[in-house]
Scaffold this active site. Structure first.
Site, PDB file in Angstrom:
ATOM      1  N   PRO A 231       0.889  -1.056   0.020  1.00 31.98           N
ATOM      2  CA  PRO A 231       0.009   0.069  -0.135  1.00 31.98           C
ATOM      3  C   PRO A 231       0.869   1.224  -0.019  1.00 31.98           C
ATOM      4  O   PRO A 231       1.603   1.540   1.106  1.00 31.98           O
ATOM      5  CB  PRO A 231      -0.755  -0.094   1.260  1.00 31.98           C
ATOM      6  CG  PRO A 231       0.037  -0.973   2.254  1.00 31.98           C
ATOM      7  CD  PRO A 231       1.029  -1.903   1.238  1.00 31.98           C
ATOM      8  N   ASP A 407       6.028   2.783   1.758  1.00 32.29           N
ATOM      9  CA  ASP A 407       5.318   1.706   2.116  1.00 32.29           C
ATOM     10  C   ASP A 407       4.355   1.922   3.415  1.00 32.29           C
ATOM     11  O   ASP A 407       4.916   2.059   4.459  1.00 32.29           O
ATOM     12  CB  ASP A 407       6.079   0.315   2.494  1.00 32.29           C
ATOM     13  CG  ASP A 407       5.235  -0.884   2.558  1.00 32.29           C
ATOM     14  OD1 ASP A 407       4.048  -0.741   2.973  1.00 32.29           O
ATOM     15  OD2 ASP A 407       5.975  -2.007   2.386  1.00 32.29           O
ATOM     16  N   HIS A 408       3.211   2.189   3.277  1.00 36.63           N
ATOM     17  CA  HIS A 408       2.338   2.816   4.523  1.00 36.63           C
ATOM     18  C   HIS A 408       2.146   1.744   5.495  1.00 36.63           C
ATOM     19  O   HIS A 408       1.780   1.940   6.605  1.00 36.63           O
ATOM     20  CB  HIS A 408       0.847   3.011   3.626  1.00 36.63           C
ATOM     21  CG  HIS A 408       0.265   4.162   4.452  1.00 36.63           C
ATOM     22  ND1 HIS A 408       0.836   4.577   5.932  1.00 36.63           N
ATOM     23  CD2 HIS A 408      -1.018   5.144   4.335  1.00 36.63           C
ATOM     24  CE1 HIS A 408      -0.145   5.565   6.366  1.00 36.63           C
ATOM     25  NE2 HIS A 408      -0.917   5.860   5.253  1.00 36.63           N
ATOM     26  N   ARG A 409       2.578   0.419   5.289  1.00 35.80           N
ATOM     27  CA  ARG A 409       2.525  -0.636   6.315  1.00 35.80           C
ATOM     28  C   ARG A 409       3.627  -0.212   7.353  1.00 35.80           C
ATOM     29  O   ARG A 409       3.420  -0.617   8.513  1.00 35.80           O
ATOM     30  CB  ARG A 409       2.864  -1.937   5.766  1.00 35.80           C
ATOM     31  CG  ARG A 409       1.763  -2.382   4.861  1.00 35.80           C
ATOM     32  CD  ARG A 409       2.054  -3.675   4.288  1.00 35.80           C
ATOM     33  NE  ARG A 409       3.346  -3.821   3.616  1.00 35.80           N
ATOM     34  CZ  ARG A 409       4.104  -4.848   3.087  1.00 35.80           C
ATOM     35  NH1 ARG A 409       3.488  -5.974   3.219  1.00 35.80           N
ATOM     36  NH2 ARG A 409       5.055  -4.638   2.486  1.00 35.80           N
ATOM     37  N   ILE A 411       5.474   3.207   7.082  1.00 29.36           N
ATOM     38  CA  ILE A 411       5.520   4.414   7.447  1.00 29.36           C
ATOM     39  C   ILE A 411       4.271   5.101   7.499  1.00 29.36           C
ATOM     40  O   ILE A 411       3.425   4.835   6.796  1.00 29.36           O
ATOM     41  CB  ILE A 411       6.384   5.108   6.162  1.00 29.36           C
ATOM     42  CG1 ILE A 411       7.478   4.186   5.921  1.00 29.36           C
ATOM     43  CG2 ILE A 411       6.870   6.633   6.379  1.00 29.36           C
ATOM     44  CD1 ILE A 411       8.697   4.570   7.045  1.00 29.36           C
TER      45      ILE A 411
END
Ligand code: CAO
Length: 435
Positions: A231, A407-409, A411
């Site tokens: 994501p 990577d929103h997982r 950051i």
């Protein structure tokens, strides 16, 4: 002459307490030889019990929900002598156990009112072992199998292969269908996205086919995998590099014509590493199971290099220990070898964050794709002079557009913004890199 034939459960290969899921006949029904009388089900397979004799059903001894074993009486059928004889001549059906031995019918005295018909005990032919028949009626299945399919969320109409008798869908067919769908899902990186249609473009005009090179094909696969698994969020920022550019131009002016000239990219590399030291979660990778963050104590920066064969990413190692001149020389040498296709695989491994710079070409912003398992990538487009309000007046400043995809997982949005603010600060005043 008529005989009363007892039809019993045949040898079904050591299975006991078999569930009766359906009974398809009732007293008074005329049944043909081999017609299904009942449907039985073990935890491994569903099986039809065929009539071992044609005739009129006299009595049915089982009902759905009962449990039966070898020898359980299913029904009695009143059959003529001829039918019984014909049945006796039938070759033994394929069975999981030896074909049952049939008791020969004995002549009966007409006068026996209490026992009007002689009784012949006749097990049903052993159920067929499922074969790989393609079902003619795709949704032909017992209620238990339908229930099983429903519990798994499977639309039974979509199962086109029934391996049971006469194409009946069995539990195993439902399981195989689920396995196939799962395997296809995995092949598509868990996305379940339908494949792109194949179009014949020559119907619209002249075309020429060009085979993709190996690098392009591999890069394409990797980018698709990342695109589907991560994501990603891209955050845009602008850094004021007016002073930095003045310094860079001054340094370049001091160089002889044989020296490697400094490009802005080396300053960006240094600013990026300083920000990574400040925010260690950017110098990390997520473990494959997504349970751990692996923090790296080394600072290797990948640089996307455009080559005639496609995009390659050589890695500059231990950047925090190298000066601007050394990094400039290494960048020039490595990117030259990359364009000549001379990089060794090891030179493209071990990166912590990648920079993709399109500044030499132009652009105002773009959304680079993270070079996983790294957790972020920094995009750079062309710096340009802009009027900036300093509180009193507009002043011309050289502004560098930066794009950070992460990577929103790993950051959070705020961390992304803070990281970018740090890079902006380092580039805005490169003396801070000394601190
Ligand atoms: N703003 C303004 N000018 C810039 C600039 C920027 N952000 N970045 C580079 N320039 C200038 C340089 O200063 C240089 O100018 P001079 O010729 O006057 O010295 C010129 O543009 C060419 O620079 P460069 O691109 O050759 O050098 P670099 O160090 O900036 O970049 C490299 C090196 C290897 C990154 C680059 O050549 C390259 O291949 N970029 C493409 C990367 C890529 O393909 N990314 C796509 C990834 S997504 O598909």
């Amino acid at each position: 002459m008529a005989f009363l034939i007892e039809i019993k459960v045949p040898d079904v290969g050591n299975a006991a307490d078999i569930d009766v899921v359906d009974v398809l006949v009732k007293p008074g029904d005329e049944v043909k030889l081999e017609q299904t009388l009942a449907v039985l089900e073990t935890d491994k397979a569903s099986m039809d019990l065929p009539a071992s004799a044609a005739g009129k059903v006299q009595e049915v001894f089982i009902k759905p929900g009962d449990k039966v074993s070898e020898g359980t009486l299913i029904a009695t059928v009143s059959a003529s002598t001829e039918t019984v004889a014909a049945a006796a001549e039938q070759p033994a059906p394929p069975a999981v156990a030896p074909a049952p031995v049939e008791k020969a019918p004995e002549p009966v005295k007409e006068s026996a009112a209490a026992t009007p018909e002689p009784v012949v005990s006749k097990p049903a032919p052993a159920p067929e072992i499922p074969t790989n028949n393609v079902s003619v009626h795709p949704a032909h299945a017992t209620p238990a199998v339908r229930l099983f399919a429903r519990e798994l969320g499977v639309d039974i109409q979509k199962i086109t292969v029934g391996t049971g008798r006469k194409g009946r869908i069995l539990k195993d067919d439902v399981k195989n269908f689920v396995k196939k769908v799962m395997a296809e899902g995995v092949a598509q990186s868990g996305s379940g996205i339908p494949a792109m249609p194949s179009i014949d473009f020559s119907q619209f005009g002249d075309i020429e086919e060009q085979k993709l090179g190996k690098i392009k094909r591999l890069t394409g696969q990797n980018l698709s995998r990342v695109w589907l698994n991560l994501p990603m969020v891209t955050y845009h920022e602008e850094a004021d590099i007016t002073e930095m550019e003045a310094f860079r131009n001054a340094l370049n002016a001091e160089k002889s014509k044989d020296d490697v000239k400094l490009t802005g990219l080396v300053f960006i590399i240094k600013a990026l590493v300083a920000a990574m030291q400040q925010f260690p979660q950017f110098n990390a990778s997520l473990s494959a199971d997504g349970e751990k963050l692996i923090l790296k104590k080394y600072f290797n920066i990948g640089i996307a290099v455009d080559t005639p064969n496609g995009l390659v990413v050589p890695v500059l190692r231990d950047v925090h220990r190298k000066g601007i001149n050394e990094l400039s020389a290494e960048l020039a040498e490595t990117s030259n070898r990359a364009r000549q296709g001379k990089l060794m695989p090891a030179e493209m491994q071990g990166g912590c964050i990648t920079i993709s710079s399109l500044g030499g070409i132009g652009g105002t912003a773009f959304t680079p794709i993270v070079n996983a398992p790294e957790v972020a990538i920094l995009g750079v487009t062309r710096a340009k002079m802009q009027p900036l309000w300093d509180g009193k007046e507009f002043v011309p400043r050289l502004m560098l557009p930066l794009d950070l995809t992460y990577d929103h997982r790993v950051i959070d949005g705020v961390e992304g913004a803070r990281f970018m603010a740090a890079i902006k600060q380092y580039l805005g005043d490169i003396r801070r890199l000394l601190l």
